[in-house]
Design a protein around this motif. Structure first.
Motif, PDB file in Angstrom:
ATOM      1  N   VAL A 134      15.684  41.727  39.210  1.00 49.45           N
ATOM      2  CA  VAL A 134      16.947  42.136  38.603  1.00 49.45           C
ATOM      3  C   VAL A 134      16.897  41.887  37.095  1.00 49.45           C
ATOM      4  O   VAL A 134      16.523  40.803  36.653  1.00 49.45           O
ATOM      5  CB  VAL A 134      18.127  41.372  39.249  1.00 49.45           C
ATOM      6  N   GLU A 135      17.278  42.911  36.333  1.00 46.54           N
ATOM      7  CA  GLU A 135      17.202  42.821  34.883  1.00 46.54           C
ATOM      8  C   GLU A 135      18.518  43.106  34.171  1.00 46.54           C
ATOM      9  O   GLU A 135      18.567  43.068  32.959  1.00 46.54           O
ATOM     10  CB  GLU A 135      16.132  43.776  34.362  1.00 46.54           C
ATOM     11  N   SER A 136      19.566  43.405  34.909  1.00 37.99           N
ATOM     12  CA  SER A 136      20.823  43.719  34.224  1.00 37.99           C
ATOM     13  C   SER A 136      22.012  43.091  34.945  1.00 37.99           C
ATOM     14  O   SER A 136      21.953  42.789  36.139  1.00 37.99           O
ATOM     15  CB  SER A 136      21.030  45.233  34.130  1.00 37.99           C
ATOM     16  N   ILE A 137      23.073  42.939  34.195  1.00 39.76           N
ATOM     17  CA  ILE A 137      24.324  42.410  34.733  1.00 39.76           C
ATOM     18  C   ILE A 137      24.821  43.316  35.858  1.00 39.76           C
ATOM     19  O   ILE A 137      25.271  42.839  36.897  1.00 39.76           O
ATOM     20  CB  ILE A 137      25.383  42.327  33.613  1.00 39.76           C
ATOM     21  N   ASP A 138      24.757  44.622  35.652  1.00 37.47           N
ATOM     22  CA  ASP A 138      25.241  45.570  36.666  1.00 37.47           C
ATOM     23  C   ASP A 138      24.490  45.423  37.982  1.00 37.47           C
ATOM     24  O   ASP A 138      25.078  45.570  39.054  1.00 37.47           O
ATOM     25  CB  ASP A 138      25.144  47.009  36.158  1.00 37.47           C
ATOM     26  N   GLU A 139      23.210  45.129  37.915  1.00 36.26           N
ATOM     27  CA  GLU A 139      22.427  44.935  39.144  1.00 36.26           C
ATOM     28  C   GLU A 139      22.904  43.695  39.898  1.00 36.26           C
ATOM     29  O   GLU A 139      22.943  43.695  41.131  1.00 36.26           O
ATOM     30  CB  GLU A 139      20.946  44.810  38.818  1.00 36.26           C
ATOM     31  N   ILE A 140      23.265  42.643  39.173  1.00 36.28           N
ATOM     32  CA  ILE A 140      23.771  41.426  39.815  1.00 36.28           C
ATOM     33  C   ILE A 140      25.062  41.738  40.549  1.00 36.28           C
ATOM     34  O   ILE A 140      25.274  41.300  41.678  1.00 36.28           O
ATOM     35  CB  ILE A 140      24.012  40.306  38.773  1.00 36.28           C
ATOM     36  N   LYS A 141      25.926  42.503  39.919  1.00 34.80           N
ATOM     37  CA  LYS A 141      27.239  42.821  40.484  1.00 34.80           C
ATOM     38  C   LYS A 141      27.137  43.637  41.771  1.00 34.80           C
ATOM     39  O   LYS A 141      28.064  43.644  42.572  1.00 34.80           O
ATOM     40  CB  LYS A 141      28.089  43.575  39.464  1.00 34.80           C
ATOM     41  N   LYS A 142      26.037  44.309  42.008  1.00 31.66           N
ATOM     42  CA  LYS A 142      25.860  45.149  43.188  1.00 31.66           C
ATOM     43  C   LYS A 142      25.331  44.379  44.405  1.00 31.66           C
ATOM     44  O   LYS A 142      25.310  44.905  45.510  1.00 31.66           O
ATOM     45  CB  LYS A 142      24.904  46.299  42.876  1.00 31.66           C
ATOM     46  N   ILE A 143      24.915  43.137  44.197  1.00 31.59           N
ATOM     47  CA  ILE A 143      24.324  42.354  45.288  1.00 31.59           C
ATOM     48  C   ILE A 143      25.392  41.964  46.305  1.00 31.59           C
ATOM     49  O   ILE A 143      26.488  41.547  45.959  1.00 31.59           O
ATOM     50  CB  ILE A 143      23.622  41.099  44.726  1.00 31.59           C
ATOM     51  N   ASP A 144      25.048  42.110  47.575  1.00 33.03           N
ATOM     52  CA  ASP A 144      25.907  41.691  48.693  1.00 33.03           C
ATOM     53  C   ASP A 144      25.154  40.607  49.459  1.00 33.03           C
ATOM     54  O   ASP A 144      24.061  40.840  49.953  1.00 33.03           O
ATOM     55  CB  ASP A 144      26.191  42.887  49.606  1.00 33.03           C
ATOM     56  N   LEU A 145      25.737  39.423  49.524  1.00 30.21           N
ATOM     57  CA  LEU A 145      25.108  38.304  50.220  1.00 30.21           C
ATOM     58  C   LEU A 145      25.915  37.973  51.469  1.00 30.21           C
ATOM     59  O   LEU A 145      26.918  37.274  51.395  1.00 30.21           O
ATOM     60  CB  LEU A 145      25.050  37.066  49.321  1.00 30.21           C
ATOM     61  N   ASP A 146      25.510  38.504  52.580  1.00 31.64           N
ATOM     62  CA  ASP A 146      26.176  38.216  53.857  1.00 31.64           C
ATOM     63  C   ASP A 146      27.682  38.421  53.782  1.00 31.64           C
ATOM     64  O   ASP A 146      28.466  37.621  54.280  1.00 31.64           O
ATOM     65  CB  ASP A 146      25.869  36.790  54.319  1.00 31.64           C
ATOM     66  N   GLY A 147      28.103  39.484  53.114  1.00 29.94           N
ATOM     67  CA  GLY A 147      29.524  39.800  53.019  1.00 29.94           C
ATOM     68  C   GLY A 147      30.187  39.315  51.750  1.00 29.94           C
ATOM     69  O   GLY A 147      31.310  39.714  51.436  1.00 29.94           O
ATOM     70  N   TYR A 148      29.547  38.444  50.992  1.00 40.21           N
ATOM     71  CA  TYR A 148      30.072  38.004  49.700  1.00 40.21           C
ATOM     72  C   TYR A 148      29.738  39.084  48.679  1.00 40.21           C
ATOM     73  O   TYR A 148      28.567  39.410  48.480  1.00 40.21           O
ATOM     74  CB  TYR A 148      29.449  36.682  49.259  1.00 40.21           C
ATOM     75  N   GLN A 149      30.782  39.619  48.035  1.00 42.93           N
ATOM     76  CA  GLN A 149      30.580  40.683  47.058  1.00 42.93           C
ATOM     77  C   GLN A 149      31.232  40.317  45.737  1.00 42.93           C
ATOM     78  O   GLN A 149      32.252  39.614  45.710  1.00 42.93           O
ATOM     79  CB  GLN A 149      31.168  41.991  47.572  1.00 42.93           C
ATOM     80  N   TYR A 150      30.650  40.832  44.665  1.00 44.11           N
ATOM     81  CA  TYR A 150      31.192  40.593  43.329  1.00 44.11           C
ATOM     82  C   TYR A 150      32.647  41.042  43.277  1.00 44.11           C
ATOM     83  O   TYR A 150      32.999  42.111  43.759  1.00 44.11           O
ATOM     84  CB  TYR A 150      30.368  41.352  42.285  1.00 44.11           C
ATOM     85  N   ASN A 151      33.501  40.222  42.682  1.00 41.72           N
ATOM     86  CA  ASN A 151      34.919  40.533  42.570  1.00 41.72           C
ATOM     87  C   ASN A 151      35.299  40.582  41.096  1.00 41.72           C
ATOM     88  O   ASN A 151      35.348  39.544  40.424  1.00 41.72           O
ATOM     89  CB  ASN A 151      35.757  39.485  43.303  1.00 41.72           C
ATOM     90  N   LYS A 152      35.550  41.779  40.604  1.00 41.46           N
ATOM     91  CA  LYS A 152      35.859  41.992  39.189  1.00 41.46           C
ATOM     92  C   LYS A 152      37.153  41.300  38.769  1.00 41.46           C
ATOM     93  O   LYS A 152      37.257  40.773  37.664  1.00 41.46           O
ATOM     94  CB  LYS A 152      35.963  43.504  38.927  1.00 41.46           C
ATOM     95  N   GLU A 153      38.140  41.287  39.671  1.00 40.02           N
ATOM     96  CA  GLU A 153      39.459  40.719  39.357  1.00 40.02           C
ATOM     97  C   GLU A 153      39.383  39.234  38.991  1.00 40.02           C
ATOM     98  O   GLU A 153      40.076  38.778  38.095  1.00 40.02           O
ATOM     99  CB  GLU A 153      40.381  40.903  40.557  1.00 40.02           C
ATOM    100  N   HIS A 154      38.542  38.479  39.672  1.00 40.26           N
ATOM    101  CA  HIS A 154      38.448  37.044  39.440  1.00 40.26           C
ATOM    102  C   HIS A 154      37.331  36.661  38.458  1.00 40.26           C
ATOM    103  O   HIS A 154      37.287  35.522  38.005  1.00 40.26           O
ATOM    104  CB  HIS A 154      38.227  36.314  40.767  1.00 40.26           C
ATOM    105  N   SER A 155      36.454  37.587  38.155  1.00 35.81           N
ATOM    106  CA  SER A 155      35.303  37.292  37.306  1.00 35.81           C
ATOM    107  C   SER A 155      35.598  37.557  35.838  1.00 35.81           C
ATOM    108  O   SER A 155      36.533  38.273  35.492  1.00 35.81           O
ATOM    109  CB  SER A 155      34.112  38.156  37.742  1.00 35.81           C
ATOM    110  N   ASN A 156      34.772  36.960  34.997  1.00 30.81           N
ATOM    111  CA  ASN A 156      34.806  37.273  33.567  1.00 30.81           C
ATOM    112  C   ASN A 156      33.365  37.308  33.065  1.00 30.81           C
ATOM    113  O   ASN A 156      32.430  37.250  33.858  1.00 30.81           O
ATOM    114  CB  ASN A 156      35.689  36.282  32.791  1.00 30.81           C
TER     115      ASN A 156
END
Length: 86
Positions: free
Chosen positions: A52-74
């Motif tokens: 992984v080389e970009s922020i956007d790639e990190i945001k796309k990762i799904d770990l056993d149902g845990y997904q990036y949440n834009k509302e709570h993140s900064n």
């Protein structure tokens, strides 16, 4: 910290804290200690394995149902939330 030769949306020199929360039936979020450590290790494994080389790639990762949440993140804190399931 991850290094990357790209500019713009790169990870170069950026420190990001990762939080893993589970949504409860009432909509509140709870941290489950065991899963935090477990998921941080899985996330690191995914980042390395998939080069992984970009922020956007990190945001796309799904770990056993845990997904990036834009509302709570900064910019420096990424929240991965597992939705409540009945």
């Amino acid at each position: 910290m991850f290094l990357n030769k790209k500019w713009g949306n790169s990870i170069r020199g950026k420190i990001i804290d990762f939080y893993f929360k589970e949504e409860k039936e009432d909509g509140s979020l709870k941290t489950v200690g065991y899963y935090v450590k477990h998921n941080r290790g899985k996330l690191l494994n995914e980042l390395v394995k998939n080069q992984v080389e970009s922020i956007d790639e990190i945001k796309k990762i799904d770990l056993d149902g845990y997904q990036y949440n834009k509302e709570h993140s900064n910019e420096n804190e990424f929240y991965f939330i597992k939705p409540f399931e009945k």
